[in-house]
Design a protein around this motif. Structure first.
Motif, PDB file in Angstrom:
ATOM      1  N   PHE A 267      46.120   2.126  19.690  1.00 44.80           N
ATOM      2  CA  PHE A 267      47.096   1.949  19.067  1.00 44.80           C
ATOM      3  C   PHE A 267      46.607   4.204  18.864  1.00 44.80           C
ATOM      4  O   PHE A 267      48.163   4.386  18.542  1.00 44.80           O
ATOM      5  CB  PHE A 267      47.704   1.583  18.058  1.00 44.80           C
ATOM      6  N   SER A 268      46.162   4.124  19.195  1.00 38.81           N
ATOM      7  CA  SER A 268      45.508   5.722  18.868  1.00 38.81           C
ATOM      8  C   SER A 268      46.001   6.700  20.700  1.00 38.81           C
ATOM      9  O   SER A 268      46.030   7.780  19.976  1.00 38.81           O
ATOM     10  CB  SER A 268      44.752   6.777  18.797  1.00 38.81           C
ATOM     11  N   ARG A 269      46.381   5.481  21.672  1.00 36.83           N
ATOM     12  CA  ARG A 269      46.875   6.619  22.559  1.00 36.83           C
ATOM     13  C   ARG A 269      48.550   6.820  22.894  1.00 36.83           C
ATOM     14  O   ARG A 269      49.451   6.296  21.757  1.00 36.83           O
ATOM     15  CB  ARG A 269      46.823   5.695  23.471  1.00 36.83           C
ATOM     16  N   THR A 270      49.051   7.477  23.237  1.00 34.42           N
ATOM     17  CA  THR A 270      49.862   8.201  23.161  1.00 34.42           C
ATOM     18  C   THR A 270      51.199   7.661  23.638  1.00 34.42           C
ATOM     19  O   THR A 270      52.653   7.129  23.660  1.00 34.42           O
ATOM     20  CB  THR A 270      50.291   9.264  24.317  1.00 34.42           C
ATOM     21  N   GLN A 271      51.054   6.547  24.864  1.00 34.88           N
ATOM     22  CA  GLN A 271      51.858   5.387  25.295  1.00 34.88           C
ATOM     23  C   GLN A 271      52.351   4.487  24.048  1.00 34.88           C
ATOM     24  O   GLN A 271      53.724   4.550  23.721  1.00 34.88           O
ATOM     25  CB  GLN A 271      51.188   4.204  25.684  1.00 34.88           C
ATOM     26  N   PRO A 272      51.539   3.754  23.113  1.00 34.04           N
ATOM     27  CA  PRO A 272      52.688   2.934  22.323  1.00 34.04           C
ATOM     28  C   PRO A 272      52.786   3.733  21.101  1.00 34.04           C
ATOM     29  O   PRO A 272      53.983   3.082  20.017  1.00 34.04           O
ATOM     30  CB  PRO A 272      50.643   2.207  21.918  1.00 34.04           C
ATOM     31  N   MET A 273      52.426   5.811  21.031  1.00 35.66           N
ATOM     32  CA  MET A 273      52.531   6.552  19.377  1.00 35.66           C
ATOM     33  C   MET A 273      53.760   6.275  20.011  1.00 35.66           C
ATOM     34  O   MET A 273      55.383   6.476  19.977  1.00 35.66           O
ATOM     35  CB  MET A 273      52.047   7.121  20.257  1.00 35.66           C
ATOM     36  N   ALA A 274      54.618   6.838  21.148  1.00 34.05           N
ATOM     37  CA  ALA A 274      55.669   7.466  22.075  1.00 34.05           C
ATOM     38  C   ALA A 274      57.159   6.127  21.847  1.00 34.05           C
ATOM     39  O   ALA A 274      58.004   5.891  21.391  1.00 34.05           O
ATOM     40  CB  ALA A 274      55.943   7.334  23.269  1.00 34.05           C
ATOM     41  N   ALA A 275      56.165   5.087  22.346  1.00 35.77           N
ATOM     42  CA  ALA A 275      57.234   3.768  22.050  1.00 35.77           C
ATOM     43  C   ALA A 275      57.752   3.227  20.825  1.00 35.77           C
ATOM     44  O   ALA A 275      58.668   2.795  20.854  1.00 35.77           O
ATOM     45  CB  ALA A 275      55.989   2.461  22.827  1.00 35.77           C
ATOM     46  N   PHE A 276      56.478   3.451  20.293  1.00 38.68           N
ATOM     47  CA  PHE A 276      57.333   3.158  18.172  1.00 38.68           C
ATOM     48  C   PHE A 276      58.002   3.848  18.520  1.00 38.68           C
ATOM     49  O   PHE A 276      58.624   3.445  16.830  1.00 38.68           O
ATOM     50  CB  PHE A 276      55.674   3.360  17.988  1.00 38.68           C
ATOM     51  N   GLY A 277      57.780   5.170  17.941  1.00 36.75           N
ATOM     52  CA  GLY A 277      58.792   5.956  17.699  1.00 36.75           C
ATOM     53  C   GLY A 277      59.756   6.115  18.424  1.00 36.75           C
ATOM     54  O   GLY A 277      60.695   6.113  18.007  1.00 36.75           O
ATOM     55  N   ALA A 278      60.334   5.172  19.854  1.00 34.92           N
ATOM     56  CA  ALA A 278      61.301   5.503  20.437  1.00 34.92           C
ATOM     57  C   ALA A 278      62.215   3.991  19.523  1.00 34.92           C
ATOM     58  O   ALA A 278      63.123   3.925  19.043  1.00 34.92           O
ATOM     59  CB  ALA A 278      61.274   5.338  21.918  1.00 34.92           C
ATOM     60  N   GLU A 279      61.362   3.395  19.665  1.00 40.88           N
ATOM     61  CA  GLU A 279      61.803   2.378  19.563  1.00 40.88           C
ATOM     62  C   GLU A 279      62.484   2.055  17.789  1.00 40.88           C
ATOM     63  O   GLU A 279      63.815   1.463  17.492  1.00 40.88           O
ATOM     64  CB  GLU A 279      60.810   0.651  20.032  1.00 40.88           C
ATOM     65  N   CYS A 280      61.570   2.326  16.898  1.00 42.03           N
ATOM     66  CA  CYS A 280      61.722   3.404  15.888  1.00 42.03           C
ATOM     67  C   CYS A 280      63.582   3.514  15.810  1.00 42.03           C
ATOM     68  O   CYS A 280      64.446   3.360  15.391  1.00 42.03           O
ATOM     69  CB  CYS A 280      60.965   3.932  15.035  1.00 42.03           C
TER      70      CYS A 280
END
Length: 169
Positions: free
Chosen positions: A65-78
């Motif tokens: 969860f420190s990688r950009t893919q889940p971070m970006a996905a979390f922000g986009a989904e929020c």
């Protein structure tokens, strides 16, 4: 171009003196990552359990969860969930994070996440984009109250995989 897409989730989050939405987003994501780590008993990758995964997406919850893919996905989904009116603000999403749980064995569930990411990595033309989209579907399952796997860290990974495969394979 991919780097720009990875950071596009930042567009509508901005600093405000009375409520820093970017700071709130990062705090919410950090709370999510810590919650998964704690609930999983600080799970780590084990090659013996997953011999088919030679290069794991991550060796621990933190490294995943420190990688950009889940971070970006979390922000986009929020952002998407707030735009759709499912949540009024990030504080409400933070409350949903508090209710996350593994309905099956955490070790099995986290291993399943790595298997899914390994399969996506083996098939996708643009691996980072595919992984980011997969994570967005997983976060939708976790945080959308009407979703079948709402708040279920076990079922969200496989449900998102099914949706990903229907849409993109």
């Amino acid at each position: 171009m991919s780097s720009l897409r990875e950071m596009s989730f930042l567009e509508n989050y901005e600093y405000e003196a009375h409520g820093d939405s970017m700071g709130q987003l990062l705090a919410c994501y950090n709370k999510f990552s810590l919650k998964v780590s704690n609930l999983s008993g600080n799970w780590t990758f084990n090659q013996e359990r997953l011999p088919e995964v030679s290069r794991p997406f991550g060796n621990s919850v933190t490294s995943i969860f420190s990688r950009t893919q889940p971070m970006a996905a979390f922000g986009a989904e929020c952002k998407r969930l707030m735009e759709k009116g499912v949540y009024k603000n990030l504080d409400e999403i933070l409350n949903a994070v508090e209710g996350l749980e593994f309905r099956k064995q955490p070790e099995e569930s986290m291993d399943q996440l790595l298997l899914v990411l390994n399969q996506i990595g083996g098939k996708a033309k643009k691996i980072g984009d595919a992984q980011r989209f997969y994570f967005q579907l997983a976060f939708r399952e976790l945080f959308l109250p009407d979703a079948a796997q709402y708040r279920d860290l076990s079922g969200a990974w496989t449900s998102a995989q099914e949706k990903y495969e229907m849409l993109y394979t």
